[in-house]
Design a protein around this motif. Structure first.
Motif, PDB file in Angstrom:
ATOM      1  N   UNK A   1       0.822  -1.210   0.000  1.00 56.04           N
ATOM      2  CA  UNK A   1       0.000   0.000   0.000  1.00 56.04           C
ATOM      3  C   UNK A   1       0.855   1.258   0.000  1.00 56.04           C
ATOM      4  N   UNK A   2       1.921   1.238   0.750  1.00 59.20           N
ATOM      5  CA  UNK A   2       2.813   2.405   0.780  1.00 59.20           C
ATOM      6  C   UNK A   2       3.384   2.698  -0.595  1.00 59.20           C
ATOM      7  N   UNK A   3       3.819   1.659  -1.284  1.00 57.98           N
ATOM      8  CA  UNK A   3       4.367   1.819  -2.631  1.00 57.98           C
ATOM      9  C   UNK A   3       3.297   2.352  -3.582  1.00 57.98           C
ATOM     10  N   UNK A   4       2.097   1.765  -3.529  1.00 59.30           N
ATOM     11  CA  UNK A   4       1.020   2.192  -4.436  1.00 59.30           C
ATOM     12  C   UNK A   4       0.596   3.626  -4.147  1.00 59.30           C
ATOM     13  N   UNK A   5       0.550   4.018  -2.886  1.00 55.38           N
ATOM     14  CA  UNK A   5       0.200   5.402  -2.565  1.00 55.38           C
ATOM     15  C   UNK A   5       1.265   6.372  -3.075  1.00 55.38           C
TER      16      UNK A   5
ATOM     17  N   UNK B   1       3.046   5.810  -5.742  1.00 55.07           N
ATOM     18  CA  UNK B   1       2.905   5.791  -7.198  1.00 55.07           C
ATOM     19  C   UNK B   1       1.677   6.558  -7.664  1.00 55.07           C
ATOM     20  N   UNK B   2       0.534   6.313  -7.019  1.00 54.86           N
ATOM     21  CA  UNK B   2      -0.740   6.828  -7.510  1.00 54.86           C
ATOM     22  C   UNK B   2      -1.322   7.946  -6.660  1.00 54.86           C
ATOM     23  N   UNK B   3      -0.772   8.191  -5.499  1.00 56.44           N
ATOM     24  CA  UNK B   3      -1.349   9.201  -4.616  1.00 56.44           C
ATOM     25  C   UNK B   3      -2.698   8.742  -4.095  1.00 56.44           C
ATOM     26  N   UNK B   4      -3.530   9.702  -3.782  1.00 55.91           N
ATOM     27  CA  UNK B   4      -4.839   9.395  -3.200  1.00 55.91           C
ATOM     28  C   UNK B   4      -5.871   9.054  -4.260  1.00 55.91           C
ATOM     29  N   UNK B   5      -5.449   8.922  -5.520  1.00 57.84           N
ATOM     30  CA  UNK B   5      -6.406   8.635  -6.583  1.00 57.84           C
ATOM     31  C   UNK B   5      -6.872   7.178  -6.581  1.00 57.84           C
ATOM     32  N   UNK B   6      -6.237   6.325  -5.796  1.00 62.35           N
ATOM     33  CA  UNK B   6      -6.611   4.907  -5.725  1.00 62.35           C
ATOM     34  C   UNK B   6      -7.555   4.712  -4.548  1.00 62.35           C
ATOM     35  N   UNK B   7      -8.716   4.117  -4.835  1.00 58.28           N
ATOM     36  CA  UNK B   7      -9.668   3.831  -3.760  1.00 58.28           C
ATOM     37  C   UNK B   7      -9.197   2.608  -2.981  1.00 58.28           C
ATOM     38  N   UNK B   8      -9.714   2.405  -1.770  1.00 59.42           N
ATOM     39  CA  UNK B   8      -9.354   1.189  -1.021  1.00 59.42           C
ATOM     40  C   UNK B   8      -9.684  -0.089  -1.792  1.00 59.42           C
TER      41      UNK B   8
END
Length: 78
Positions: free
Chosen positions: A11-15, A17-24
């Motif tokens: 999750x840290x990596x994805x956040x 990469x994508x910021x807050x644009x990714x939903x849970x």
């Protein structure tokens, strides 16, 4: 490292990469796509083996144009 710790790191990596644009839900879908459960993996391997066995027995499968036509009837284009 535990699965929960691995998920936290993922999750840290994805956040990053994508910021807050990714939903849970999207984050969980990404996790599941890249970290299938052992049961899912075994089922996938079994399905692929069955398909290969059918091909070796002479089953040519469904021609792409037939599959495409059926798929388009059941899935609206968005």
């Amino acid at each position: 490292m535990s699965e929960l710790a691995n998920f936290h790191q993922f999750l840290s990596v994805k956040l990053n990469e994508f910021g807050a644009s990714v939903s849970p839900e999207e984050a969980l879908d990404l996790w599941r796509a890249t970290h299938p459960s052992e049961v899912d993996f075994k089922q996938d391997v079994k399905a692929v083996q069955e398909a290969l066995d059918e091909m070796q027995a002479g089953d040519g499968g469904t021609p792409l144009n037939e599959f495409d036509a059926g798929f388009r009837r059941t899935r609206p284009i968005v």
